[in-house]
Design a protein around this motif. Structure first.
Motif, PDB file in Angstrom:
ATOM      1  N   GLU A   1      33.747  43.030  46.103  1.00  0.00           N
ATOM      2  CA  GLU A   1      35.256  42.939  46.082  1.00  0.00           C
ATOM      3  C   GLU A   1      36.023  43.304  44.664  1.00  0.00           C
ATOM      4  OE1 GLU A   1      36.370  39.979  49.431  1.00  0.00           O
ATOM      5  OE2 GLU A   1      35.576  38.984  47.793  1.00  0.00           O
ATOM      6  N   THR A   2      35.146  42.719  43.635  1.00  0.00           N
ATOM      7  CA  THR A   2      35.781  43.167  42.435  1.00  0.00           C
ATOM      8  C   THR A   2      35.761  44.643  42.048  1.00  0.00           C
ATOM      9  OG1 THR A   2      35.483  41.152  41.540  1.00  0.00           O
ATOM     10  CG2 THR A   2      35.897  42.943  40.006  1.00  0.00           C
ATOM     11  N   ASN A   3      34.497  45.214  42.497  1.00  0.00           N
ATOM     12  CA  ASN A   3      34.340  46.684  42.189  1.00  0.00           C
ATOM     13  C   ASN A   3      35.403  47.451  42.941  1.00  0.00           C
ATOM     14  OD1 ASN A   3      32.373  46.306  40.393  1.00  0.00           O
ATOM     15  ND2 ASN A   3      30.653  46.537  41.919  1.00  0.00           N
ATOM     16  N   GLU A   4      35.737  47.005  44.412  1.00  0.00           N
ATOM     17  CA  GLU A   4      36.470  47.780  45.200  1.00  0.00           C
ATOM     18  C   GLU A   4      37.910  47.695  44.590  1.00  0.00           C
ATOM     19  OE1 GLU A   4      38.424  49.812  48.128  1.00  0.00           O
ATOM     20  OE2 GLU A   4      36.293  49.763  47.437  1.00  0.00           O
ATOM     21  N   GLN A   5      38.337  46.685  44.079  1.00  0.00           N
ATOM     22  CA  GLN A   5      39.632  46.398  43.259  1.00  0.00           C
ATOM     23  C   GLN A   5      39.884  47.302  42.166  1.00  0.00           C
ATOM     24  OE1 GLN A   5      42.463  44.504  44.768  1.00  0.00           O
ATOM     25  NE2 GLN A   5      40.982  44.745  46.412  1.00  0.00           N
ATOM     26  N   CYS A   6      38.668  47.653  41.501  1.00  0.00           N
ATOM     27  CA  CYS A   6      38.800  48.330  40.477  1.00  0.00           C
ATOM     28  C   CYS A   6      38.490  49.877  40.468  1.00  0.00           C
ATOM     29  CB  CYS A   6      37.765  47.733  39.165  1.00  0.00           C
ATOM     30  SG  CYS A   6      38.190  45.989  38.771  1.00  0.00           S
ATOM     31  N   ARG A   7      38.447  50.267  41.894  1.00  0.00           N
ATOM     32  CA  ARG A   7      38.259  51.802  41.894  1.00  0.00           C
ATOM     33  C   ARG A   7      39.339  52.500  41.112  1.00  0.00           C
ATOM     34  NH1 ARG A   7      41.128  49.644  45.982  1.00  0.00           N
ATOM     35  NH2 ARG A   7      42.525  50.778  46.946  1.00  0.00           N
ATOM     36  N   PRO A   8      39.132  53.745  40.894  1.00  0.00           N
ATOM     37  CA  PRO A   8      40.251  54.620  40.388  1.00  0.00           C
ATOM     38  C   PRO A   8      41.557  54.553  41.210  1.00  0.00           C
ATOM     39  CG  PRO A   8      38.051  55.837  40.243  1.00  0.00           C
ATOM     40  CD  PRO A   8      37.753  54.398  41.052  1.00  0.00           C
ATOM     41  N   GLY A   9      42.579  54.447  40.614  1.00  0.00           N
ATOM     42  CA  GLY A   9      43.856  54.219  41.056  1.00  0.00           C
ATOM     43  C   GLY A   9      44.022  52.984  41.892  1.00  0.00           C
ATOM     44  N   GLY A  10      43.012  52.110  41.639  1.00  0.00           N
ATOM     45  CA  GLY A  10      43.134  50.643  42.242  1.00  0.00           C
ATOM     46  C   GLY A  10      44.162  49.635  41.579  1.00  0.00           C
ATOM     47  N   PRO A  11      44.198  48.409  42.326  1.00  0.00           N
ATOM     48  CA  PRO A  11      45.186  47.599  41.839  1.00  0.00           C
ATOM     49  C   PRO A  11      44.774  46.604  40.478  1.00  0.00           C
ATOM     50  CG  PRO A  11      44.293  46.762  43.711  1.00  0.00           C
ATOM     51  CD  PRO A  11      43.665  47.894  43.511  1.00  0.00           C
ATOM     52  N   TRP A  12      43.419  46.848  40.370  1.00  0.00           N
ATOM     53  CA  TRP A  12      42.746  45.990  39.058  1.00  0.00           C
ATOM     54  C   TRP A  12      42.110  46.999  38.321  1.00  0.00           C
ATOM     55  CZ3 TRP A  12      39.747  41.344  41.532  1.00  0.00           C
ATOM     56  CH2 TRP A  12      40.610  40.474  42.153  1.00  0.00           C
ATOM     57  N   GLN A  13      41.826  46.365  37.048  1.00  0.00           N
ATOM     58  CA  GLN A  13      40.949  47.403  36.073  1.00  0.00           C
ATOM     59  C   GLN A  13      40.058  46.624  35.294  1.00  0.00           C
ATOM     60  OE1 GLN A  13      43.549  48.980  32.770  1.00  0.00           O
ATOM     61  NE2 GLN A  13      45.167  47.745  33.774  1.00  0.00           N
ATOM     62  N   GLN A  14      38.785  46.988  34.933  1.00  0.00           N
ATOM     63  CA  GLN A  14      37.892  46.203  33.889  1.00  0.00           C
ATOM     64  C   GLN A  14      38.345  46.668  32.573  1.00  0.00           C
ATOM     65  OE1 GLN A  14      33.754  46.370  34.617  1.00  0.00           O
ATOM     66  NE2 GLN A  14      33.413  46.227  32.682  1.00  0.00           N
TER      67      GLN A  14
END
Length: 351
Positions: free
Chosen positions: A39-52
């Motif tokens: 789920e974390t990786n999904e949220q951090c996808r390009p253009g996603g709502p999160w970032q690493q």
């Protein structure tokens, strides 16, 4: 529900993360909130709502981090933090943080970022810093990355806490900042402000610079000379104020003593001839020749006392922190002169 509540039993955990007070979490903290790695990786996808932002540290929004978020992200990356984040309760600058406010271990902000948090006007704003220095124990296996610059130390300092952030004491932060600066003017401004603004005494700064082996750099040596001159000037002003505010008799200021037709006895910051009381500001800097310099101080003191002259040593720190107590020490020495044998005659000359 607050952000300390595990979300593993919630069918929609990501919705509840919008209520987390600090929008920076580690992998372990996300897991404690019921968020899987997938789920974390999904949220951090390009253009996603999160970032690493740093390895194992995530921003729960897509925009640039605030200065507070950068600080906490660096501490989360470098420190050993608990899985569940502690509440962010503001603290007064320099105050000790309560136990619940100490989520980080083995990580302390140092260098320019720490000086900015301590209130240095000559240090740059946090957001303008390309990197944030963080102290960790020497044996930690950790490499600098992103905006986190890892500084290893064999002995972790006891931090002060500024708005919940563990910050290295000013002398240590100065040494770590100076180690990365080649601009002589920037170094001089930082060292001068440390003393002029009352953050610390010159001796503490020189001690840290010596331990960091920075006094072999010419621009640092020049800045230290300015620092010591600044420190002595401030200490002398405090000494004048102590005599005036606590009603001590006026001494003769900045004099040399000699025996009639004999050798030079040494310079003094203040001398009361009628009572044969001498006062000397101890502004020694802890450099490599400290033992030799202390021996010179001791020899002068012993020589004067053999002549019946009472010598009072005052450090700038005591003058700053306990002026009334130091005035009492001087007054006691002046009053005790009536009970002593008369001192030898000496010649008093302006210095």
């Amino acid at each position: 529900m607050n952000h300390n509540t595990p979300l593993s039993h919630s069918p929609r955990p990501l919705r509840h993360l919008s209520h987390v007070q600090r929008r920076v979490l580690t992998t372990a903290q996300l897991k404690a909130h019921g968020v899987s790695a997938a789920e974390t990786n999904e949220q951090c996808r390009p253009g996603g709502p999160w970032q690493q932002f740093l390895p194992g540290v995530f921003l729960l929004h897509p925009g640039p981090p605030t200065s507070e978020e950068r600080l906490h992200a660096v501490l989360m990356f470098a420190g050993r933090s608990p899985a569940r984040p502690a509440p962010a309760i503001p603290a007064q600058p320099g105050a000790e943080a309560p136990h619940a406010q100490r989520p980080y271990t083995d990580a302390v902000i140092t260098g320019l970022a720490a000086l900015t948090l301590h209130g240095f006007t000559s240090a740059p704003p946090l957001l303008s810093l390309d990197s944030i220095d963080v102290l960790v124990p020497r044996l930690r296996r950790l490499r600098s990355t992103g905006c986190a610059r890892v500084v290893r130390t064999p002995s972790m300092p006891t931090p002060s806490y500024v708005t919940g952030v563990p910050v290295a004491p000013v002398p240590r932060a100065l040494a770590d900042a100076v180690a990365e600066l080649s601009d002589a003017n920037a170094v001089r401004r930082l060292l001068t402000e440390a003393v002029r603004a009352g953050h610390c005494e010159p001796a503490a700064v020189v001690r840290e610079l010596t331990q960091a082996r920075l006094l072999s750099r010419p621009h640092v040596v020049d800045a230290v000379d300015s620092l010591l001159a600044e420190g002595r000037s401030i200490a002398e002003d405090r000494l004048y104020r102590m005599v005036r505010e606590f009603g001590l008799p006026d001494p003769v200021w900045n004099v040399d003593l000699r025996l009639p037709g004999g050798p030079h006895l040494g310079g003094l910051d203040a001398y009361w001839p009628e009572q044969a009381v001498a006062l000397e500001l101890d502004t020694r800097a802890p450099r490599q020749d400290e033992d030799a310099l202390w021996s010179e101080y001791a020899r002068k003191r012993e020589h004067l006392e053999r002549l019946g002259i009472t010598v009072v040593h005052i450090t700038p720190k005591k003058l700053r922190d306990a002026m009334e107590q130091q005035a009492t020490v001087v007054r006691t020495a002046l009053m005790a002169s009536n009970d002593r044998d008369p001192a030898a005659y000496v010649v008093v000359l302006p210095r």
